[in-house]
Write a protein that holds these residues in place. Sequence first.
Motif, PDB file in Angstrom:
ATOM      1  N   ASP A   6      64.372  15.475  69.816  1.00 32.89           N
ATOM      2  CA  ASP A   6      64.626  14.836  68.525  1.00 32.89           C
ATOM      3  C   ASP A   6      63.511  15.112  67.517  1.00 32.89           C
ATOM      4  O   ASP A   6      63.721  15.004  66.316  1.00 32.89           O
ATOM      5  CB  ASP A   6      64.792  13.322  68.704  1.00 32.89           C
ATOM      6  N   ASP A   7      62.320  15.464  68.018  1.00 29.27           N
ATOM      7  CA  ASP A   7      61.175  15.699  67.146  1.00 29.27           C
ATOM      8  C   ASP A   7      61.040  17.157  66.705  1.00 29.27           C
ATOM      9  O   ASP A   7      60.133  17.492  65.955  1.00 29.27           O
ATOM     10  CB  ASP A   7      59.886  15.268  67.843  1.00 29.27           C
ATOM     11  N   LEU A   8      61.933  18.016  67.193  1.00 25.00           N
ATOM     12  CA  LEU A   8      61.858  19.431  66.855  1.00 25.00           C
ATOM     13  C   LEU A   8      62.625  19.747  65.580  1.00 25.00           C
ATOM     14  O   LEU A   8      63.671  19.162  65.317  1.00 25.00           O
ATOM     15  CB  LEU A   8      62.434  20.289  67.986  1.00 25.00           C
ATOM     16  N   ALA A   9      62.092  20.685  64.810  1.00 23.43           N
ATOM     17  CA  ALA A   9      62.839  21.202  63.659  1.00 23.43           C
ATOM     18  C   ALA A   9      63.977  22.069  64.208  1.00 23.43           C
ATOM     19  O   ALA A   9      63.965  22.476  65.372  1.00 23.43           O
ATOM     20  CB  ALA A   9      61.917  22.036  62.772  1.00 23.43           C
ATOM     21  N   LYS A  10      64.948  22.364  63.370  1.00 25.80           N
ATOM     22  CA  LYS A  10      66.122  23.110  63.820  1.00 25.80           C
ATOM     23  C   LYS A  10      65.737  24.470  64.398  1.00 25.80           C
ATOM     24  O   LYS A  10      66.209  24.843  65.480  1.00 25.80           O
ATOM     25  CB  LYS A  10      67.107  23.288  62.665  1.00 25.80           C
ATOM     26  N   PHE A  11      64.865  25.215  63.708  1.00 27.64           N
ATOM     27  CA  PHE A  11      64.479  26.529  64.209  1.00 27.64           C
ATOM     28  C   PHE A  11      63.713  26.424  65.525  1.00 27.64           C
ATOM     29  O   PHE A  11      63.827  27.286  66.392  1.00 27.64           O
ATOM     30  CB  PHE A  11      63.676  27.312  63.156  1.00 27.64           C
ATOM     31  N   GLU A  12      62.937  25.344  65.708  1.00 20.06           N
ATOM     32  CA  GLU A  12      62.217  25.137  66.960  1.00 20.06           C
ATOM     33  C   GLU A  12      63.186  24.849  68.097  1.00 20.06           C
ATOM     34  O   GLU A  12      63.023  25.363  69.205  1.00 20.06           O
ATOM     35  CB  GLU A  12      61.223  23.991  66.819  1.00 20.06           C
ATOM     36  N   ALA A  13      64.193  24.042  67.831  1.00 20.86           N
ATOM     37  CA  ALA A  13      65.186  23.728  68.849  1.00 20.86           C
ATOM     38  C   ALA A  13      65.944  24.981  69.271  1.00 20.86           C
ATOM     39  O   ALA A  13      66.219  25.177  70.464  1.00 20.86           O
ATOM     40  CB  ALA A  13      66.152  22.665  68.330  1.00 20.86           C
ATOM     41  N   ILE A  14      66.263  25.838  68.312  1.00 13.20           N
ATOM     42  CA  ILE A  14      66.957  27.088  68.631  1.00 13.20           C
ATOM     43  C   ILE A  14      66.056  27.981  69.479  1.00 13.20           C
ATOM     44  O   ILE A  14      66.504  28.581  70.460  1.00 13.20           O
ATOM     45  CB  ILE A  14      67.404  27.797  67.332  1.00 13.20           C
ATOM     46  N   LEU A  15      64.786  28.057  69.123  1.00 13.10           N
ATOM     47  CA  LEU A  15      63.837  28.870  69.875  1.00 13.10           C
ATOM     48  C   LEU A  15      63.689  28.365  71.307  1.00 13.10           C
ATOM     49  O   LEU A  15      63.720  29.144  72.261  1.00 13.10           O
ATOM     50  CB  LEU A  15      62.478  28.874  69.170  1.00 13.10           C
ATOM     51  N   ALA A  17      65.835  26.584  73.026  1.00 10.97           N
ATOM     52  CA  ALA A  17      67.088  26.837  73.736  1.00 10.97           C
ATOM     53  C   ALA A  17      67.169  28.301  74.190  1.00 10.97           C
ATOM     54  O   ALA A  17      67.597  28.584  75.314  1.00 10.97           O
ATOM     55  CB  ALA A  17      68.275  26.485  72.854  1.00 10.97           C
ATOM     56  N   ALA A  18      66.741  29.220  73.346  1.00 10.26           N
ATOM     57  CA  ALA A  18      66.759  30.638  73.709  1.00 10.26           C
ATOM     58  C   ALA A  18      65.799  30.924  74.852  1.00 10.26           C
ATOM     59  O   ALA A  18      66.127  31.669  75.782  1.00 10.26           O
ATOM     60  CB  ALA A  18      66.419  31.493  72.494  1.00 10.26           C
ATOM     61  N   ILE A  19      64.624  30.335  74.792  1.00  9.85           N
ATOM     62  CA  ILE A  19      63.640  30.530  75.861  1.00  9.85           C
ATOM     63  C   ILE A  19      64.168  29.971  77.177  1.00  9.85           C
ATOM     64  O   ILE A  19      64.057  30.601  78.233  1.00  9.85           O
ATOM     65  CB  ILE A  19      62.289  29.886  75.483  1.00  9.85           C
ATOM     66  N   GLU A  20      64.750  28.779  77.110  1.00 13.34           N
ATOM     67  CA  GLU A  20      65.265  28.150  78.325  1.00 13.34           C
ATOM     68  C   GLU A  20      66.401  28.958  78.946  1.00 13.34           C
ATOM     69  O   GLU A  20      66.540  28.995  80.161  1.00 13.34           O
ATOM     70  CB  GLU A  20      65.721  26.727  78.026  1.00 13.34           C
ATOM     71  N   THR A  21      67.189  29.591  78.107  1.00 13.57           N
ATOM     72  CA  THR A  21      68.288  30.411  78.617  1.00 13.57           C
ATOM     73  C   THR A  21      67.745  31.618  79.373  1.00 13.57           C
ATOM     74  O   THR A  21      68.253  31.982  80.428  1.00 13.57           O
ATOM     75  CB  THR A  21      69.190  30.876  77.458  1.00 13.57           C
ATOM     76  N   ASP A  22      66.700  32.229  78.826  1.00 12.25           N
ATOM     77  CA  ASP A  22      66.136  33.434  79.432  1.00 12.25           C
ATOM     78  C   ASP A  22      65.175  33.149  80.590  1.00 12.25           C
ATOM     79  O   ASP A  22      64.992  34.000  81.459  1.00 12.25           O
ATOM     80  CB  ASP A  22      65.421  34.269  78.376  1.00 12.25           C
ATOM     81  N   VAL A  23      64.535  31.994  80.575  1.00  6.78           N
ATOM     82  CA  VAL A  23      63.543  31.659  81.608  1.00  6.78           C
ATOM     83  C   VAL A  23      63.841  30.260  82.170  1.00  6.78           C
ATOM     84  O   VAL A  23      63.202  29.275  81.797  1.00  6.78           O
ATOM     85  CB  VAL A  23      62.103  31.713  81.040  1.00  6.78           C
ATOM     86  N   PRO A  24      64.809  30.156  83.082  1.00 11.57           N
ATOM     87  CA  PRO A  24      65.184  28.833  83.603  1.00 11.57           C
ATOM     88  C   PRO A  24      64.067  28.131  84.374  1.00 11.57           C
ATOM     89  O   PRO A  24      64.083  26.909  84.501  1.00 11.57           O
ATOM     90  CB  PRO A  24      66.384  29.125  84.505  1.00 11.57           C
ATOM     91  N   GLU A  25      63.079  28.887  84.846  1.00 13.44           N
ATOM     92  CA  GLU A  25      61.956  28.265  85.552  1.00 13.44           C
ATOM     93  C   GLU A  25      61.181  27.326  84.627  1.00 13.44           C
ATOM     94  O   GLU A  25      60.592  26.344  85.076  1.00 13.44           O
ATOM     95  CB  GLU A  25      60.996  29.328  86.110  1.00 13.44           C
ATOM     96  N   LEU A  26      61.198  27.622  83.331  1.00 11.05           N
ATOM     97  CA  LEU A  26      60.514  26.746  82.376  1.00 11.05           C
ATOM     98  C   LEU A  26      61.208  25.395  82.250  1.00 11.05           C
ATOM     99  O   LEU A  26      60.560  24.372  82.022  1.00 11.05           O
ATOM    100  CB  LEU A  26      60.413  27.410  81.001  1.00 11.05           C
ATOM    101  N   VAL A  27      62.509  25.378  82.417  1.00  9.34           N
ATOM    102  CA  VAL A  27      63.252  24.109  82.369  1.00  9.34           C
ATOM    103  C   VAL A  27      62.822  23.235  83.540  1.00  9.34           C
ATOM    104  O   VAL A  27      62.560  22.037  83.383  1.00  9.34           O
ATOM    105  CB  VAL A  27      64.776  24.361  82.391  1.00  9.34           C
ATOM    106  N   VAL A  28      62.727  23.846  84.718  1.00  6.77           N
ATOM    107  CA  VAL A  28      62.293  23.114  85.909  1.00  6.77           C
ATOM    108  C   VAL A  28      60.861  22.613  85.721  1.00  6.77           C
ATOM    109  O   VAL A  28      60.549  21.462  86.038  1.00  6.77           O
ATOM    110  CB  VAL A  28      62.401  24.009  87.170  1.00  6.77           C
ATOM    111  N   ALA A  29      59.989  23.467  85.190  1.00 10.65           N
ATOM    112  CA  ALA A  29      58.593  23.076  84.962  1.00 10.65           C
ATOM    113  C   ALA A  29      58.510  21.919  83.965  1.00 10.65           C
ATOM    114  O   ALA A  29      57.757  20.967  84.172  1.00 10.65           O
ATOM    115  CB  ALA A  29      57.778  24.265  84.470  1.00 10.65           C
ATOM    116  N   ARG A  30      59.301  22.000  82.885  1.00 10.11           N
ATOM    117  CA  ARG A  30      59.275  20.930  81.883  1.00 10.11           C
ATOM    118  C   ARG A  30      59.769  19.617  82.486  1.00 10.11           C
ATOM    119  O   ARG A  30      59.198  18.550  82.244  1.00 10.11           O
ATOM    120  CB  ARG A  30      60.129  21.294  80.671  1.00 10.11           C
ATOM    121  N   THR A  31      60.800  19.680  83.290  1.00 10.64           N
ATOM    122  CA  THR A  31      61.321  18.481  83.950  1.00 10.64           C
ATOM    123  C   THR A  31      60.282  17.903  84.904  1.00 10.64           C
ATOM    124  O   THR A  31      60.077  16.682  84.948  1.00 10.64           O
ATOM    125  CB  THR A  31      62.613  18.814  84.710  1.00 10.64           C
ATOM    126  N   THR A  32      59.615  18.774  85.641  1.00  5.92           N
ATOM    127  CA  THR A  32      58.586  18.337  86.583  1.00  5.92           C
ATOM    128  C   THR A  32      57.430  17.655  85.852  1.00  5.92           C
ATOM    129  O   THR A  32      56.949  16.601  86.272  1.00  5.92           O
ATOM    130  CB  THR A  32      58.069  19.545  87.399  1.00  5.92           C
TER     131      THR A  32
END
Length: 99
Positions: A6-15, A17-32
Amino acid sequence: MTTARDDLAKFEAILVAAIETDVPELVVARTTIGDFQSMIRSKSAASLGAWLQAAKTSLVSSFANGVEKDMAAVRNAIISPWSSGQPEGQITRSKLIKR
């Protein structure tokens, strides 16, 4: 990656989302990392063991290994009502003024 969506600007949220799509390990790390922050904020060390097992297989494994090496101190830091935040903040401020 750790900022609330909710605190991200639109372009940041898009960025992100793109990173998370390409590097799913980062999603796991962020959740951890988020789970660890939740343990600290809720002062509940009950799930520390399960968190360590999950963290050891993620990108934050080196942090998890450090936590495991000093498990008693980490557990006490989580459940203790005391904090060194105020003195640490004053020390940081003093060092900044000194520079």
